[in-house]
Design an enzyme around this catalytic site. Structure first.
Site, short mmCIF file in Angstrom:
data_model
loop_
_atom_site.label_atom_id
_atom_site.label_comp_id
_atom_site.label_asym_id
_atom_site.label_seq_id
_atom_site.Cartn_x
_atom_site.Cartn_y
_atom_site.Cartn_z
N ASP A 6 0.98 -0.85 0.19
CA ASP A 6 -0.83 0.07 -0.28
C ASP A 6 1.24 1.44 0.12
OD1 ASP A 6 0.99 -0.75 2.74
OD2 ASP A 6 -0.91 0.86 3.74
N GLU B 251 -0.01 -0.50 6.08
CA GLU B 251 1.09 -0.09 6.94
C GLU B 251 0.96 1.43 6.91
OE1 GLU B 251 4.84 1.11 7.68
OE2 GLU B 251 3.89 1.67 6.48
#
Length: 383
Positions: free
Chosen positions: A70, A134
């Protein structure tokens, strides 16, 4: 089996706009490459977050690479010189969201694993622990994967996280620890009234000001071996009072503490609570402290594992990296519950910035470092 090209794979990953919590197919791209290399791949979805645990081999030691697919939002698209999700290379510089943080590291370690497998260097197991959470609140990502793996008895002996740790020059720094982080919302509720008749009201603002002043004036510590001093920052103060002649009913603030191993999140939360209640003594209202501990401080003590990682950097970059504990938090704070963990990646100057970029040569250097790390690791720890 054809070799895996780290730069091409980085481009493929960038072209999946995986802004948290969206995956946009990024995990599929990485999984396909790992499956082709012979990794046993397991998707672990929690909530709306895609996670991946992949393992090559079933023997120990198990060297894990951890990272995230991400990325943060692009921001002003017009400010970018290239489409942030095109993965363009301009003058040997790869431009795109995730080029530094950290799709290049995912690709570099996958390519390094491919080379190590082809050379027969894996005297144990290699694994990947990859999350899509994250950059977000991190509640359904690495934290939950680690908990699930621990419950199953999965053995991971050491871990390398691919965060962009280099400060000024490639290979000048690796992270062997991180400070912890706690946020606290402090809300003082009083009684609204007219400013000309304060005896009919209970003003929450002076109470909040006293609490913040006492918190801010306190010296948490003078530092801890290998760590900088802990620091408390007041991040917002909110009253929401548009009138000049009204005593507000409530006032709130948020503070953040980045703390070294001299403290724990629980003890800091208790200290904030104690200060708040002491400064509110006698106030005819209420004070509520709501803490949120996002990670505890940790340190991977210098030793055989950190020596292996530092030597791999020296082999390629020709320098001894600084072993550092600076910076913010990362998913290493969760992985440390399983095994010793270090962080090693590209220069982080453009992460989260417009025109995030990485020199193609440095992506290939990172792959070379990871290759040397794998080789040295199994020489030192392998059976």
């Amino acid at each position: 089996m054809p070799s895996l090209d780290a730069v091409r794979l980085t481009q493929d990953l960038i072209r999946r706009p995986s802004v948290t919590p969206a995956d946009a197919g990024a995990m599929d791209v990485l999984q396909a490459e790992l499956a082709r290399l012979g990794f046993s791949c397991r998707r672990m979805r929690f909530g709306e977050i895609e996670n991946l645990y992949a393992r090559y081999g079933d023997a120990r030691p198990n060297l894990c690479f951890a990272g995230h697919t991400d990325v943060v939002p692009v921001g002003d698209t017009a400010a970018w010189s290239r489409d942030a999700f095109a993965g363009d290379i301009v003058d040997e510089i790869l431009i795109g969201r995730g080029a530094v943080d950290m799709k290049s590291a995912l690709a570099a370690f996958a390519a390094a694993a491919s080379a190590a497998i082809a050379r027969g260097e894996v005297k144990g197991s290699l694994s990947f622990l990859i999350t899509g959470d994250e950059e977000g609140v991190a509640t359904h990502g690495t934290k939950m994967v680690v908990e699930a793996l621990a419950a199953e008895g999965e053995a991971i002996d050491h871990c390398v996280v691919g965060e962009p740790t280099s400060a000024e020059t490639f290979g000048d720094m690796i992270k062997i620890g991180r400070r912890g982080s706690i946020n606290a919302q402090i809300t003082v509720e009083g009684r609204q009234g007219h400013v000309a008749y304060p005896h009919r009201a209970a003003n929450p603002v002076p109470v909040l000001v006293r609490i913040l002043a006492r918190l801010d004036a306190h010296v948490l510590d003078e530092g801890y071996t290998g760590f900088q001093p802990s620091n408390l920052e007041i991040t917002t103060v909110d009253v929401g009072n548009a009138a000049t002649n009204v005593i507000p009913a409530a006032a709130s603030a948020r503070v953040n503490i980045r703390f070294n191993p001299a403290h724990t999140g629980a003890k800091l939360a208790a200290w904030i609570e104690d200060v708040a209640q002491a400064e509110a003594a006698g106030f005819p209202g209420t004070v509520t402290v709501t803490p949120a501990i996002s990670g505890e401080a940790f340190l991977t003590e210098p030793g055989d594992f950190t020596d292996v990682v530092a030597a791999a950097v020296r082999d390629v970059a020709g320098r001894d990296p600084e072993l550092s504990t600076t910076g913010g938090t990362s998913d290493a704070r969760f992985i440390r519950a399983l095994c010793p963990v270090v962080e090693l990646g590209l220069v982080g100057k453009t992460m989260h910035a417009v025109d995030e970029r990485a020199p193609v040569a440095e992506i290939r250097d990172l792959q070379a470092v990871y290759e040397r790390l794998i080789a040295r690791y199994f020489e030192r720890f392998g059976g």
